[in-house]
Motif scaffolding. Structure first.
Motif, mmCIF file in Angstrom:
data_model
loop_
_atom_site.group_PDB
_atom_site.id
_atom_site.type_symbol
_atom_site.label_atom_id
_atom_site.label_comp_id
_atom_site.label_asym_id
_atom_site.label_seq_id
_atom_site.Cartn_x
_atom_site.Cartn_y
_atom_site.Cartn_z
ATOM 1 N N VAL A 22 -3.542 2.328 10.830
ATOM 2 C CA VAL A 22 -4.245 1.821 12.015
ATOM 3 C C VAL A 22 -3.340 0.887 12.802
ATOM 4 O O VAL A 22 -3.296 0.925 14.030
ATOM 5 C CB VAL A 22 -5.544 1.101 11.605
ATOM 6 N N ASP A 23 -2.636 0.039 12.074
ATOM 7 C CA ASP A 23 -1.623 -0.822 12.680
ATOM 8 C C ASP A 23 -0.544 -1.071 11.642
ATOM 9 O O ASP A 23 -0.508 -0.414 10.596
ATOM 10 C CB ASP A 23 -2.235 -2.136 13.212
ATOM 11 N N ALA A 24 0.335 -2.027 11.906
ATOM 12 C CA ALA A 24 1.495 -2.267 11.049
ATOM 13 C C ALA A 24 1.134 -2.725 9.647
ATOM 14 O O ALA A 24 1.974 -2.652 8.738
ATOM 15 C CB ALA A 24 2.417 -3.291 11.703
ATOM 16 N N HIS A 25 -0.096 -3.163 9.444
ATOM 17 C CA HIS A 25 -0.482 -3.680 8.132
ATOM 18 C C HIS A 25 -1.818 -3.143 7.635
ATOM 19 O O HIS A 25 -2.295 -3.580 6.586
ATOM 20 C CB HIS A 25 -0.555 -5.221 8.172
ATOM 21 N N VAL B 239 8.880 0.198 12.629
ATOM 22 C CA VAL B 239 7.956 -0.902 12.344
ATOM 23 C C VAL B 239 8.427 -1.569 11.053
ATOM 24 O O VAL B 239 8.413 -0.936 9.994
ATOM 25 C CB VAL B 239 6.507 -0.390 12.199
ATOM 26 N N PRO B 240 8.861 -2.828 11.087
ATOM 27 C CA PRO B 240 9.494 -3.466 9.921
ATOM 28 C C PRO B 240 8.676 -3.477 8.642
ATOM 29 O O PRO B 240 9.248 -3.514 7.553
ATOM 30 C CB PRO B 240 9.745 -4.901 10.419
ATOM 31 N N SER B 241 7.378 -3.412 8.745
ATOM 32 C CA SER B 241 6.535 -3.457 7.545
ATOM 33 C C SER B 241 6.203 -2.076 6.995
ATOM 34 O O SER B 241 5.522 -1.963 5.969
ATOM 35 C CB SER B 241 5.219 -4.196 7.855
ATOM 36 N N VAL B 242 6.694 -1.023 7.658
ATOM 37 C CA VAL B 242 6.380 0.346 7.237
ATOM 38 C C VAL B 242 7.668 1.038 6.796
ATOM 39 O O VAL B 242 8.669 1.028 7.528
ATOM 40 C CB VAL B 242 5.711 1.153 8.365
ATOM 41 N N ILE C 103 3.701 -1.283 3.864
ATOM 42 C CA ILE C 103 3.122 0.045 3.664
ATOM 43 C C ILE C 103 4.260 1.016 3.403
ATOM 44 O O ILE C 103 5.255 1.027 4.141
ATOM 45 C CB ILE C 103 2.318 0.490 4.896
ATOM 46 N N LEU C 104 4.132 1.789 2.349
ATOM 47 C CA LEU C 104 5.147 2.787 2.007
ATOM 48 C C LEU C 104 4.574 4.186 2.177
ATOM 49 O O LEU C 104 3.546 4.521 1.578
ATOM 50 C CB LEU C 104 5.619 2.605 0.565
ATOM 51 N N ILE C 105 5.246 4.989 2.981
ATOM 52 C CA ILE C 105 4.852 6.387 3.162
ATOM 53 C C ILE C 105 5.655 7.233 2.185
ATOM 54 O O ILE C 105 6.886 7.266 2.240
ATOM 55 C CB ILE C 105 5.116 6.843 4.605
ATOM 56 N N ALA C 106 4.955 7.890 1.273
ATOM 57 C CA ALA C 106 5.602 8.743 0.266
ATOM 58 C C ALA C 106 4.758 9.998 0.073
ATOM 59 O O ALA C 106 4.409 10.369 -1.051
ATOM 60 C CB ALA C 106 5.763 7.978 -1.042
ATOM 61 N N ILE D 83 0.870 -1.173 0.000
ATOM 62 C CA ILE D 83 0.000 0.000 0.000
ATOM 63 C C ILE D 83 0.909 1.226 0.000
ATOM 64 O O ILE D 83 1.789 1.359 0.860
ATOM 65 C CB ILE D 83 -0.920 0.040 1.231
ATOM 66 N N VAL D 84 0.721 2.101 -0.958
ATOM 67 C CA VAL D 84 1.524 3.310 -1.078
ATOM 68 C C VAL D 84 0.675 4.509 -0.688
ATOM 69 O O VAL D 84 -0.408 4.714 -1.246
ATOM 70 C CB VAL D 84 2.048 3.503 -2.513
ATOM 71 N N LEU D 85 1.166 5.294 0.265
ATOM 72 C CA LEU D 85 0.501 6.537 0.631
ATOM 73 C C LEU D 85 1.220 7.678 -0.064
ATOM 74 O O LEU D 85 2.332 8.056 0.315
ATOM 75 C CB LEU D 85 0.536 6.738 2.147
ATOM 76 N N GLY D 86 0.606 8.221 -1.107
ATOM 77 C CA GLY D 86 1.211 9.321 -1.843
ATOM 78 C C GLY D 86 1.511 8.957 -3.280
ATOM 79 O O GLY D 86 2.120 7.919 -3.554
ATOM 80 N N GLY D 87 1.099 9.835 -4.203
ATOM 81 C CA GLY D 87 1.288 9.581 -5.624
ATOM 82 C C GLY D 87 2.289 10.505 -6.270
ATOM 83 O O GLY D 87 2.129 10.889 -7.433
ATOM 84 N N GLY D 88 3.337 10.865 -5.527
ATOM 85 C CA GLY D 88 4.407 11.663 -6.100
ATOM 86 C C GLY D 88 5.446 10.801 -6.779
ATOM 87 O O GLY D 88 5.217 9.617 -7.043
ATOM 88 N N SER D 89 6.604 11.360 -7.026
ATOM 89 C CA SER D 89 7.643 10.651 -7.776
ATOM 90 C C SER D 89 8.073 9.366 -7.083
ATOM 91 O O SER D 89 8.199 8.314 -7.716
ATOM 92 C CB SER D 89 8.856 11.571 -7.964
ATOM 93 N N GLY D 90 8.314 9.438 -5.760
ATOM 94 C CA GLY D 90 8.734 8.247 -5.028
ATOM 95 C C GLY D 90 7.648 7.199 -4.970
ATOM 96 O O GLY D 90 7.907 6.008 -5.180
ATOM 97 N N GLY D 91 6.428 7.612 -4.668
ATOM 98 C CA GLY D 91 5.320 6.664 -4.579
ATOM 99 C C GLY D 91 5.027 5.986 -5.899
ATOM 100 O O GLY D 91 4.797 4.764 -5.958
ATOM 101 N N LEU D 92 5.030 6.745 -6.987
ATOM 102 C CA LEU D 92 4.780 6.171 -8.305
ATOM 103 C C LEU D 92 5.883 5.197 -8.702
ATOM 104 O O LEU D 92 5.609 4.099 -9.209
ATOM 105 C CB LEU D 92 4.672 7.292 -9.343
#
Length: 451
Positions: free
Chosen positions: A120-123, A298-301, A138-141, A10-19
């Protein structure tokens, strides 16, 4: 891929890194969802690199028309610009990029969710409409945004995003800051018809770049008509009729301006993501704390791009995202971003580029440092009696004279730098260039590399 979750990523953000992450993960066969409530492309495409470069090209043309007039061409010394027409072409170009991204997302099977997300949580991510989705990773971008200083009247000033809403050149403009955004806006607005004053808190421009280059850049800006005030500490802004008045700490009224732009730093878009509840640390500038592998506590984030607080450049965000996806899904457990010797370009007039160490950094790190430089007026400037100068520096260290830094201020610096960046990364020495790079005279002045 595991079917335990709705998505592999799951990618949060549709900028250059997220895309970049979404495309690379999809190529590895992943099920990907991207949450982006706004236009695709993030800062770079919408209020950054792309529209900035369009305006820079227009400013460059304006300067060349002036040089052409000085050389005898039957053109006005300062050609009028239909700013609105330029904006139409600029935004049409950006719309094509939006369409291209959307097409690629569809072709790669990436699910685009036009919503904000909160962890909400790690996944698990909760969308702004209340729907929850789960992902193995989960990727924060989510990028960053420009910030105003905490001074009285700050609301009277604008930020860099607002520059792209202009439909004409303001008459008198103050730009507060001395970083690359401030320098680029100053050059653009001055070339396109404004009278610009640059209010710099420190005693030099572009603190992360070589001091000699930035001193030459400051001189060039002054020749272009930009008023540069160093060691200026802005105290407050006040409204006086249609004008905005800037007051410094060291004196009375410092000037009436039609517009004041703040270029005083950016802050990561981490608010409201639910990070603190998961134990994910957030820095003083809103950046998400990650390790050398782009992973949070958090290893999954994970996080990439401006929000990760590393190197705030679009190509770096793209490269870091691809490396991360290769590590997580591509069977490359050792893939990670190398932040050493990253090439960086400032689109001043002319452009300034650098890779590796500045002269100051090299002398602090090595005992034996030699610097080769060439400072000259390009031929076109010399022919037209122009005052703009170019500067080229090669910073070498050790008895073998390994090239540890290359610094360019001049036309084509953004393109020329790419080749030097490869050479620096490969550990090239000055001798590698002695028989392959010929420095030819390009003006009435002698052009040589000299210590």
């Amino acid at each position: 891929m595991s079917m335990q979750y709705d998505y592999d990523l799951i990618v949060l953000g549709g900028g250059s890194g997220g895309l970049a992450a979404a495309f690379r993960a999809a190529q590895h066969g992943c099920r990907v969802a991207m949450l982006e409530p706004g236009e695709l492309g993030g800062t770079c495409v919408n209020v950054g690199c792309v529209p900035k470069k369009a305006m820079w090209l227009a400013a460059d043309l304006s300067g060349r028309i002036g040089l052409a007039a000085a050389l005898g061409f039957d053109v006005p010394t300062r050609a009028a610009l239909d700013w609105k027409e330029l904006v139409v072409h600029r935004q049409a170009y950006i719309a094509n990029i939006h369409a291209s991204y959307l097409k690629r997302l569809n072709e790669n099977g990436v699910v685009r969710v036009p919503r904000k997300g909160r962890l909400v949580d790690a996944h698990t991510v909760e969308c702004s409409d209340g729907i929850r989705i789960s992902g193995a990773h989960i990727l924060i971008a989510t990028g960053a945004h420009p910030q105003r200083p905490d001074i009285p009247g700050a609301e009277l000033g604008k930020v860099s995003d607002d520059f792209f809403h202009l439909c004409s050149a303001p008459g008198q403009v103050a730009i507060v800051g001395g970083g690359y955004i401030a320098v680029e806006l100053a050059g653009l607005l001055q070339a396109l018809g404004s009278r610009v004053t640059l209010l710099v808190r420190g005693d030099r421009l572009l603190e992360r770049f070589d001091a000699e280059l930035t001193a030459q850049l400051a001189e060039n800006l002054c020749h272009q008509g930009v008023k540069v005030h160093f060691n200026y500490r802005l105290r407050e802004l006040r409204r006086d009729g249609d004008a905005v008045v800037a007051y410094g700490h060291d004196g009375p009224s410092d000037g009436h301006f039609d517009e004041v732009f703040f270029a005083t730093g950016r802050r990561g878009n981490s608010a409201g993501l639910g990070l603190e509840a998961l134990g994910i640390e957030v820095g003083d500038k809103g950046e998400v704390e990650v390790d050398e592998w782009q992973t949070t506590a958090v290893p999954s984030v994970h996080a990439v791009g401006d929000i990760a607080g590393k190197v705030g450049l679009t190509p770096v965000a793209i490269a870091a995202a691809r490396k991360l996806m290769d590590r997580l899904f591509g069977g490359q457990p050792h893939a990670k971003m190398d932040y050493e010797n990253v090439a960086s370009v400032v689109f001043s007039h002319p452009a300034l580029g650098a890779v590796g160490l500045s002269e100051e950094e090299a002398r602090a790190r090595f005992d034996d440092v030699r610097v080769y430089r060439s400072n000259f007026r390009p031929m076109l400037q010399a022919l037209a009696n122009g005052s703009q100068r170019s500067l080229f520096k090669l910073v070498c260290a050790g008895p073998e004279e390994r090239v540890v830094g290359v610094h360019l201020l001049g036309e084509g610096a953004d393109e020329i730098l790419q080749g030097f960046a490869v050479a620096v990364k490969m550990g090239a020495t000055k001798s590698c260039f002695d028989d392959t790079v010929a420095i030819h005279p390009t003006s009435a002045e002698e052009v040589v590399l000299m210590r």
